[in-house]
Motif scaffolding. Structure first.
Motif, PDB file in Angstrom:
ATOM      1  N   GLU A 141       3.384   4.599 -15.950  1.00  0.00           N
ATOM      2  CA  GLU A 141       4.580   4.473 -14.828  1.00  0.00           C
ATOM      3  C   GLU A 141       3.752   4.611 -13.597  1.00  0.00           C
ATOM      4  N   ASP A 142       2.640   5.315 -13.427  1.00  0.00           N
ATOM      5  CA  ASP A 142       1.987   5.229 -12.023  1.00  0.00           C
ATOM      6  C   ASP A 142       1.378   3.978 -11.806  1.00  0.00           C
ATOM      7  N   VAL A 143       0.630   3.443 -12.620  1.00  0.00           N
ATOM      8  CA  VAL A 143      -0.064   2.179 -12.524  1.00  0.00           C
ATOM      9  C   VAL A 143       1.163   1.111 -12.164  1.00  0.00           C
ATOM     10  N   ALA A 144       2.249   1.056 -13.106  1.00  0.00           N
ATOM     11  CA  ALA A 144       3.279   0.062 -12.696  1.00  0.00           C
ATOM     12  C   ALA A 144       3.665   0.208 -11.161  1.00  0.00           C
ATOM     13  N   ALA A 145       3.929   1.326 -10.777  1.00  0.00           N
ATOM     14  CA  ALA A 145       4.357   1.586  -9.277  1.00  0.00           C
ATOM     15  C   ALA A 145       3.331   1.261  -8.552  1.00  0.00           C
ATOM     16  N   ALA A 146       2.209   1.383  -8.778  1.00  0.00           N
ATOM     17  CA  ALA A 146       0.957   0.825  -7.700  1.00  0.00           C
ATOM     18  C   ALA A 146       0.807  -0.427  -7.594  1.00  0.00           C
ATOM     19  N   ILE A 147       1.084  -1.236  -8.790  1.00  0.00           N
ATOM     20  CA  ILE A 147       0.935  -2.530  -8.542  1.00  0.00           C
ATOM     21  C   ILE A 147       2.350  -3.291  -8.397  1.00  0.00           C
ATOM     22  N   ASP A 148       3.354  -2.483  -8.069  1.00  0.00           N
ATOM     23  CA  ASP A 148       4.681  -3.049  -7.698  1.00  0.00           C
ATOM     24  C   ASP A 148       4.859  -3.304  -6.231  1.00  0.00           C
ATOM     25  N   SER A 149       4.755  -4.740  -5.853  1.00  0.00           N
ATOM     26  CA  SER A 149       4.882  -4.976  -4.678  1.00  0.00           C
ATOM     27  C   SER A 149       6.238  -4.633  -3.751  1.00  0.00           C
ATOM     28  N   SER A 150       7.253  -4.442  -4.541  1.00  0.00           N
ATOM     29  CA  SER A 150       8.718  -4.235  -4.205  1.00  0.00           C
ATOM     30  C   SER A 150       8.649  -2.728  -3.695  1.00  0.00           C
ATOM     31  N   LYS A 151       7.687  -1.892  -3.982  1.00  0.00           N
ATOM     32  CA  LYS A 151       7.756  -0.678  -3.674  1.00  0.00           C
ATOM     33  C   LYS A 151       6.937  -0.342  -2.176  1.00  0.00           C
ATOM     34  N   SER A 152       7.426   0.568  -1.396  1.00  0.00           N
ATOM     35  CA  SER A 152       6.629   0.990  -0.252  1.00  0.00           C
ATOM     36  C   SER A 152       5.284   1.190  -0.321  1.00  0.00           C
ATOM     37  N   GLU A 153       4.588   1.225   0.663  1.00  0.00           N
ATOM     38  CA  GLU A 153       3.048   1.643   0.499  1.00  0.00           C
ATOM     39  C   GLU A 153       3.065   3.127   0.216  1.00  0.00           C
ATOM     40  N   LEU A 172      -5.515  -1.991 -12.534  1.00  0.00           N
ATOM     41  CA  LEU A 172      -6.152  -0.759 -11.699  1.00  0.00           C
ATOM     42  C   LEU A 172      -7.178  -1.766 -10.831  1.00  0.00           C
ATOM     43  N   HIS A 173      -8.151  -2.285 -11.529  1.00  0.00           N
ATOM     44  CA  HIS A 173      -9.118  -2.982 -10.885  1.00  0.00           C
ATOM     45  C   HIS A 173      -8.629  -4.306  -9.869  1.00  0.00           C
ATOM     46  N   SER A 174      -7.515  -4.842 -10.515  1.00  0.00           N
ATOM     47  CA  SER A 174      -7.154  -5.927  -9.909  1.00  0.00           C
ATOM     48  C   SER A 174      -6.608  -5.634  -8.254  1.00  0.00           C
ATOM     49  N   LEU A 175      -6.144  -4.272  -7.985  1.00  0.00           N
ATOM     50  CA  LEU A 175      -5.717  -3.766  -6.715  1.00  0.00           C
ATOM     51  C   LEU A 175      -6.926  -4.030  -5.734  1.00  0.00           C
ATOM     52  N   LEU A 176      -7.897  -4.078  -6.125  1.00  0.00           N
ATOM     53  CA  LEU A 176      -9.401  -3.846  -5.015  1.00  0.00           C
ATOM     54  C   LEU A 176      -9.580  -5.660  -4.666  1.00  0.00           C
ATOM     55  N   THR A 177      -9.091  -6.598  -5.545  1.00  0.00           N
ATOM     56  CA  THR A 177      -9.030  -7.859  -4.849  1.00  0.00           C
ATOM     57  C   THR A 177      -7.757  -8.650  -4.311  1.00  0.00           C
ATOM     58  N   SER A 178      -6.577  -7.872  -4.514  1.00  0.00           N
ATOM     59  CA  SER A 178      -5.529  -8.384  -4.382  1.00  0.00           C
ATOM     60  C   SER A 178      -5.015  -8.105  -2.916  1.00  0.00           C
ATOM     61  N   GLN A 179      -4.022  -8.773  -2.250  1.00  0.00           N
ATOM     62  CA  GLN A 179      -3.574  -8.571  -1.060  1.00  0.00           C
ATOM     63  C   GLN A 179      -2.640  -7.425  -0.827  1.00  0.00           C
ATOM     64  N   VAL A 180      -3.482  -6.316  -0.914  1.00  0.00           N
ATOM     65  CA  VAL A 180      -2.581  -4.812  -0.630  1.00  0.00           C
ATOM     66  C   VAL A 180      -3.357  -4.361   0.674  1.00  0.00           C
ATOM     67  N   SER A 181      -2.705  -3.334   1.135  1.00  0.00           N
ATOM     68  CA  SER A 181      -3.379  -2.649   2.263  1.00  0.00           C
ATOM     69  C   SER A 181      -4.709  -1.842   1.905  1.00  0.00           C
ATOM     70  N   THR A 182      -5.389  -1.779   2.928  1.00  0.00           N
ATOM     71  CA  THR A 182      -6.656  -0.891   2.901  1.00  0.00           C
ATOM     72  C   THR A 182      -6.397   0.244   2.380  1.00  0.00           C
ATOM     73  N   GLU A 183      -5.426   0.999   2.340  1.00  0.00           N
ATOM     74  CA  GLU A 183      -5.126   2.244   2.118  1.00  0.00           C
ATOM     75  C   GLU A 183      -4.744   2.464   0.743  1.00  0.00           C
ATOM     76  N   ILE A 184      -4.161   1.459   0.027  1.00  0.00           N
ATOM     77  CA  ILE A 184      -4.102   1.390  -1.264  1.00  0.00           C
ATOM     78  C   ILE A 184      -5.385   1.081  -1.912  1.00  0.00           C
ATOM     79  N   LYS A 185      -6.298   0.246  -1.566  1.00  0.00           N
ATOM     80  CA  LYS A 185      -7.496  -0.057  -2.047  1.00  0.00           C
ATOM     81  C   LYS A 185      -8.421   1.280  -1.990  1.00  0.00           C
ATOM     82  N   VAL A 186      -8.495   2.087  -1.018  1.00  0.00           N
ATOM     83  CA  VAL A 186      -9.087   3.335  -1.129  1.00  0.00           C
ATOM     84  C   VAL A 186      -8.607   4.291  -1.909  1.00  0.00           C
TER      85      VAL A 186
END
Length: 383
Positions: free
Chosen positions: A49-61, A93-107
């Protein structure tokens, strides 16, 4: 009391104590959601559930960061960290590092990765299968997207992946990765915390897991030793390695107890038992120090350090960094018997003499660098 006993006998059945041959009746009125509320969901479900929420672009940062923060807490438990592979969560999880997400999410994703792989060979191997080194190293170049916090967390993730992991350290030398150059450049990072973490990582990779023998010439048997020390060794000369063991005769001594025939149980640290050399990262680090200019960069970083800070406003010596750099030089020259070029030794000797005078003596200098008195003597003897 007697009346209570009579009442219980009168109101009991003779079948109450007899085992029932009827199958248990399935309760249809139990709501799984209520059970989850009472007992809690399994960690594996929470991780998915955590990973699904982390990669869900519809959710807030904030929601995505909170999910990764909760995931990091879960994978502090080593079994949960190993379940990232079984649950197929490494890829998203690794894909978050190369996707168009905020720096805070990548951190936050870097933080999760670093926690999962630290001191965990099974997780290291699982994550290394995604060839992540180039991605992690790319964060070390300062930019608006790669903030000081991102670079710091990238070093954290790299440390967890590289420590005691010779196969991963070996990949740093590949032209595609160019890892040693990236780590060398990080020694001049504008942020002093990133420099400290980088020098500490380099020093850790240089530490051997077993003592390294002092290089020395093998002795000759007295009976076969040439009278002329410059004479060539005859073909009949027998060399000995260690007490009473000739390289030309078979070793008939029994193998140490409990080595090859003992079963290796499949757990997080089985990789060390299958290949003891896996934890020996110093051989690759030692070569990189000599060939990639890291030794020169380390010496330069303490003798004439680059100012740090957002605008390079800090020019004073950072004693924490200096202590870590000196410890690295001690490990290189004394523990690993690494060689110093004449120019390197001369530079370090002049600098060390100046620091000793500034500190008020050898004892004060050893205390400043957190070295034992004998360690300082050993280090100076190499200069």
């Amino acid at each position: 009391m007697e009346s209570l006993l009579r009442w219980s006998i009168q109101n009991s059945s003779s079948l109450d104590s007899a085992p029932s041959d009827r199958p248990p009746v399935r309760r249809e009125d139990l709501n799984p959601e209520i059970i989850d509320m009472i007992l809690g969901k399994p960690d594996s479900e929470l991780m998915k559930e955590d990973v699904a929420a982390a990669i869900d672009s519809s959710k807030s940062e904030d929601e995505r960061i909170a999910a990764l923060d909760h995931l990091e807490m879960l994978i502090e438990q080593i079994d949960n960290a190993n379940n990232l592979e079984k649950l197929k969560l490494w890829d998203p999880l690794h894909s978050l590092l190369t996707s168009q997400v905020s720096t805070e999410i990548k951190v936050q994703a870097l933080w999760v990765i670093g926690t999962a792989v630290q001191n965990n060979p099974a997780a290291q191997d699982a994550y290394l299968a995604f060839n992540p080194l180039s991605t992690l190293l790319s964060f070390l170049t300062p930019s608006p997207e790669s903030t000081a916090q991102a670079r710091s967390k990238a070093i954290y993730a790299l440390s967890g992946l590289l420590k005691h992991n010779a196969p991963a350290v070996k990949l740093l030398s590949s032209p595609e990765t160019n890892g040693w150059q990236k780590l060398k450049d990080a020694l001049q990072d504008p942020n002093i915390a990133v420099r400290r973490k980088t020098i500490f990582l380099l020093g850790t990779l240089l530490i051997p897991t077993s003592p390294i023998p002092q290089p020395q010439q093998q002795p000759l048997l007295l009976g076969n030793a040439p009278t002329n020390p410059n004479a060539a060794v005859s073909a009949g000369t027998t060399f000995h390695e260690g007490p009473g063991l000739s390289v030309h005769t078979p070793d008939t001594r029994p193998a140490p107890a409990g080595a090859p025939n003992d079963p290796i149980h499949d757990n997080s640290h089985a990789a060390y038992l299958r290949d003891a050399s896996r934890s020996q990262t110093y051989t690759f680090a030692l070569e990189a120090f000599q060939k990639s200019g890291i030794l020169d960069a380390t010496i330069s970083s303490i003798v004439s350090s680059v100012p740090y800070g957002a605008d390079g406003e800090n020019t004073e010596t950072d004693h924490d960094y200096e202590e870590k750099a000196v410890r690295l030089l001690y490990t290189y020259s004394v523990t690993c018997h690494g060689t110093l070029a004449a120019s390197q030794a001369e530079t370090l000797k002049k600098w060390t003499d100046a620091q000793r005078t500034q500190s008020g003596g050898a004892e004060q200098l050893a205390e400043r660098w957190n070295l034992a008195g004998t360690e300082l003597t050993e280090l100076i003897s190499k200069l």
